[in-house]
Enzyme design. Structure first.
Site, PDB file in Angstrom:
ATOM      1  N   HIS A  19       0.686  -1.181   0.092  1.00  0.00           N
ATOM      2  CA  HIS A  19      -0.053  -0.048   0.002  1.00  0.00           C
ATOM      3  C   HIS A  19       0.742   1.105   0.093  1.00  0.00           C
ATOM      4  O   HIS A  19       0.519   2.235  -0.619  1.00  0.00           O
ATOM      5  CB  HIS A  19      -0.847   0.045   1.085  1.00  0.00           C
ATOM      6  CG  HIS A  19      -2.299  -0.835   0.978  1.00  0.00           C
ATOM      7  ND1 HIS A  19      -3.354  -0.240   0.241  1.00  0.00           N
ATOM      8  CD2 HIS A  19      -2.461  -2.081   0.961  1.00  0.00           C
ATOM      9  CE1 HIS A  19      -3.956  -1.266  -0.232  1.00  0.00           C
ATOM     10  NE2 HIS A  19      -3.893  -2.348   0.374  1.00  0.00           N
ATOM     11  N   GLU A  51     -11.561 -10.090  -6.849  1.00  0.00           N
ATOM     12  CA  GLU A  51     -10.288 -10.210  -6.285  1.00  0.00           C
ATOM     13  C   GLU A  51      -9.519 -11.603  -5.949  1.00  0.00           C
ATOM     14  O   GLU A  51      -8.330 -12.004  -5.824  1.00  0.00           O
ATOM     15  CB  GLU A  51     -10.080  -9.556  -5.084  1.00  0.00           C
ATOM     16  CG  GLU A  51     -10.420  -7.983  -5.201  1.00  0.00           C
ATOM     17  CD  GLU A  51     -10.635  -7.410  -3.899  1.00  0.00           C
ATOM     18  OE1 GLU A  51      -9.369  -6.743  -3.278  1.00  0.00           O
ATOM     19  OE2 GLU A  51     -11.606  -7.479  -3.413  1.00  0.00           O
ATOM     20  N   ASP A 108      -4.631  -7.982  -5.719  1.00  0.00           N
ATOM     21  CA  ASP A 108      -5.133  -9.287  -4.930  1.00  0.00           C
ATOM     22  C   ASP A 108      -5.381 -10.252  -5.881  1.00  0.00           C
ATOM     23  O   ASP A 108      -4.849 -11.447  -5.520  1.00  0.00           O
ATOM     24  CB  ASP A 108      -6.207  -8.983  -3.879  1.00  0.00           C
ATOM     25  CG  ASP A 108      -5.880  -8.251  -2.691  1.00  0.00           C
ATOM     26  OD1 ASP A 108      -4.713  -8.699  -2.328  1.00  0.00           O
ATOM     27  OD2 ASP A 108      -6.666  -7.559  -2.019  1.00  0.00           O
ATOM     28  N   CYS A 158      -9.608  -1.848 -11.528  1.00  0.00           N
ATOM     29  CA  CYS A 158      -9.102  -0.557 -10.542  1.00  0.00           C
ATOM     30  C   CYS A 158      -7.921  -0.981  -9.977  1.00  0.00           C
ATOM     31  O   CYS A 158      -7.562  -0.417  -8.965  1.00  0.00           O
ATOM     32  CB  CYS A 158     -10.292  -0.312  -9.562  1.00  0.00           C
ATOM     33  SG  CYS A 158     -10.612  -1.805  -8.484  1.00  0.00           S
TER      34      CYS A 158
END
Length: 755
Positions: free
Chosen positions: A363, A604, A628, A675
């Site tokens: 992240h 995901e 993911d 996304c």
């Protein structure tokens, strides 16, 4: 055997430099195996030769003088084979090479094992004996285990010398390169500012001080504070513990006396070392001594000494804290960079990031890409505690860090920084124009956001909507769950800022690598654990409050879309939809006039790929989170730098999964968006468009690059590239083929090496 290994590694770990580390290795291994010789040869890639760097049993005058070419002698043979060589009579082997300087003709039996670190042969560890015999399996296993344990230690010692400007041969070194993982593309030249974790003795660097008296006073004050804490704890627990248990506090107090640990620390401070560094040295020495003891009770005392050291260090750091000064060209360096660290550096001064842990899809890397800060992750061999104040070059596109840059290398990277600035300025002209291919295909480009600060950047880049608003960000900056009103205000800001453009809000996605301090989730395997929709369905009170806040925030704007994360089954969607309809009914009863927004599912996990046909019938859209999805399809922890080279979003399995999702959406007449970070890679965006993806959502920094490339290509050419990519079985070959084809079309200027 295990105890012996552990002791040797611990001794080597605290060696002052590479030479000392190698001397310890040859002495201890010779003793442990009862051999007459133990030697270490290190490989010098600049000369392509193995150099004798330490020996116990051969002529020590030969150290540093004797060397062999990479294809020469038994040492070269071990290195080339990358496996042990065990000989009863070494001189009879055709690859044997005699060196008079070493005096090794007296030794018949030979066992050599390669020292390998991250697939690189660093050297060879050898034992020899006069007696003709083959070393047995146990001895061979011991030496193999020893070399595997020592490889990282030697790599670290070698790296530490290199950043100081000296190679292990004592020669001057420039342009020392550390390989890592690309985090955020771009190039930066700046001064390292190292952020150390709080009260971590292992991370304390050496530092020379001029005011020894002040340092001694600081240390004595910290000792006094810890002594007070111990006495308070002892008196508080006196009614709950037996006398023999309370005696532990007396042991602590005795250790703090001037006659014990305290005296040793004071002596080192007087030599010019700062208090923290002196404390680290003394505590490390005592911990290692205790851990090497055979008596289990005494071994356990190592943890007492560690605890005591951390307590003293905490007070030293508290007393020694000062406002950090960030230079104009700051390269932030830490073992694990957190979003909070980014926030502390003035935006205009931060030019680069280097994180020892984490990967290109963690992240912090995603945040860095959104901010446009060149970043390198997973620099596991970087001796970062020694780098404060050094000039560094960060190559976020290739995943490289350079220390001691030469004038030539600095000039090369300054040119690259200037080229990057000119490219960005050129792309800014595209802000107002739509993303339409040469043959007229319209491709909407949206953004991923999480902070309100992202809004202006996104709109400046020409975003046409928000494909992913990370609602966990407002939760992460609080010390409690935000109330419905607080959430409503935050969501309203986002919806108003982008109105009338659509804003896709993902429901709370915590767990995995996203933790809330006030709602800790402790699991052995968090990525396969309680995360995403699993948490919020188990806590409908959290989910309902959030959905109600979203719906109320959208009144009069009607640009809200809701997205459900980490879906792995149909019944999870049924349950979530039931709660969303319930929240909608409740706010309508309160007098809010809000239509039911479109609801979508994030794909995901592999289970969702295989249920895409069923899932798309239940909702209004599907959105693929490629970060993911890639992680789960390839069974690769995306935050683990050791397997980062396996994580690749252009892997054939990922492309096939995306094709399956695209087909399900097309057959159902529902839109598909992507996304994940893959959408922000201009080359990958070409393939996604060719698959029939209806929306690409990415960080704002990459949007102009993707728009520029898609406006230069035909949809028909993109489909031809996709067909070619689907025939290739190697992800790296897919990437190179794609890049080569785009460069041949004259479209290479926005391509980078990030995956």
């Amino acid at each position: 055997m295990l105890n012996t290994l552990r002791r040797i590694v611990q001794e080597v770990n605290v060696a002052r430099d590479l030479t000392a580390a190698l001397d310890i290795i040859v002495q201890r291994v010779k003793e442990a195996m009862g051999t007459e010789v133990c030697s270490v040869y290190l490989y010098n890639p600049d000369t392509a030769r193995y150099v004798l760097m330490a020996t116990e049993g051969l002529n020590k005058d030969a150290v540093g003088l004797v060397s062999l070419a990479s294809n020469e002698g038994l040492i070269g043979y071990v290195g080339a084979r990358e496996e042990p060589v065990n000989l009863e009579d070494a001189a009879m082997h055709p690859r044997f090479r005699y060196f008079a300087e070493t005096g090794e003709e007296r030794f018949a039996s030979f066992l050599g094992v390669p020292i390998i670190h991250h697939r690189r042969v660093m050297g060879v560890l050898v034992v020899q004996q006069k007696e003709r015999r083959q070393f047995d399996e146990g001895e061979e296993s011991f030496l193999v285990t020893m070399s595997a344990q020592l490889a990282g230690v030697i790599a670290h010692a070698e790296a530490t010398g290199s950043i100081g400007g000296l190679g292990w041969g004592g020669e001057a070194v420039q342009d020392t390169r550390f390989d890592a993982v690309p985090g955020a593309p771009g190039f930066a030249i700046g001064q390292a500012v190292v952020i150390l974790p709080p009260a971590d003795l292992g991370a304390v660097p050496d530092k020379t001080v001029s005011d020894v008296t002040a340092e001694l006073e600081l240390f004595r004050s910290a000792i006094s504070s810890v002594r007070g804490d111990m006495q308070d704890l002892s008196s508080k627990l006196s009614t709950q513990l037996r006398p023999e248990e309370l005696a532990l506090f007396d042991v602590y107090l005795m250790m703090l006396d001037d006659a014990a640990l305290g005296r040793e620390v004071v002596d080192i401070i007087r030599s010019g070392q700062w208090a923290q560094g002196a404390l680290r040295q003394v505590i490390s020495d005592h911990v290692n001594r205790f851990e090497m003891m055979d008596d289990p009770y005494l071994r356990e005392r190592a943890s007492d000494v560690k605890d005591l050291g951390r307590r003293i260090l905490a007070y030293l750091q508290e007393s020694g804290q000062e406002d950090r000064v960030y230079p104009d060209q700051t390269v932030l360096v830490s073992e694990e960079i957190s979003p909070a660290m980014l926030g502390e550096v003035p935006k205009e001064k931060l030019v680069g990031l280097v994180s020892v842990l984490g990967s290109g899809s963690s992240h912090v890397a995603i945040l860095a890409r959104a901010m446009g800060v060149p970043t390198v992750m997973g620099a596991v061999d970087l001796p970062y505690t020694r780098m404060d104040g050094m000039e560094l070059i960060v190559d976020g596109s290739q995943g490289e860090v350079y220390s001691n840059p030469s004038a030539e290398l600095r000039r090369h990277y300054l040119d690259l920084v200037q080229e990057e600035k000119e490219l960005i300025q050129g792309l800014e002209k595209l802000r107002e124009v739509p993303c339409v291919t040469v043959d007229g295909h319209r491709m909407p480009l949206w953004v991923n956001t999480g902070l309100f600060a992202d809004v202006a950047r996104s709109l400046d880049r020409g975003a046409e909507g928000v494909g992913l608003y990370r609602t966990e960000v407002p939760f992460m900056v609080q010390d409690r769950f935000p109330s419905e009103k607080e959430q409503q205000a935050t969501y309203r800001e986002q919806l108003e800022a982008f109105h009338p453009l659509p804003v896709t809000m993902r429901t709370l996605d915590i767990g995995g690598d996203k933790a809330l301090t006030y709602f800790p989730i402790k699991e052995d395997n968090p990525f396969l654990g309680w995360r995403g929709i699993r948490v919020t369905l188990d806590h409908p009170e959290i989910f309902l409050v959030q959905v109600r806040a979203m719906l109320k925030a959208s009144q009069g704007l009607n640009n809200l879309r809701i997205m459900l994360p980490m879906i792995s089954s149909v019944y999870e969607v049924e349950e979530a939809l039931h709660l969303i309809h319930r929240a909608h009914s409740e706010i309508c009863d309160e007098g809010f006039d809000v239509p039911m927004p479109p609801v979508g599912v994030m794909i995901e996990v592999p289970a969702a790929v295989y249920q895409a046909r069923e899932l798309v019938q239940m909702v209004d859209f599907l959105s693929v989170g490629t970060n993911d999805l890639t992680q789960y399809l390839l069974a690769v922890d995306r935050n683990n730098p050791r397997v980062a080279d396996i994580y690749h979003s252009l892997h054939p399995a990922v492309l096939q999964a995306l094709m399956k999702i695209a087909t399900a959406c097309r057959d159902a007449g529902k839109p598909m968006s992507v996304c994940g970070e893959m959408a922000g890679d201009p080359a990958a965006a070409v393939l996604l468009m060719a698959m029939g993806c209806d929306v690409l959502s990415m960080n704002a920094t990459n949007l102009p690059k993707v728009k520029w490339l898609l406006r230069q290509i035909r949809l028909s050419d993109a489909r031809a590239l996709l067909n070619e990519a689907l025939e290739i079985d190697n992800p790296f070959l897919v990437q190179s083929t794609l890049h080569m084809a785009l460069r041949n079309m004259g479209l290479g200027k926005v391509l980078s090496q990030t995956r």
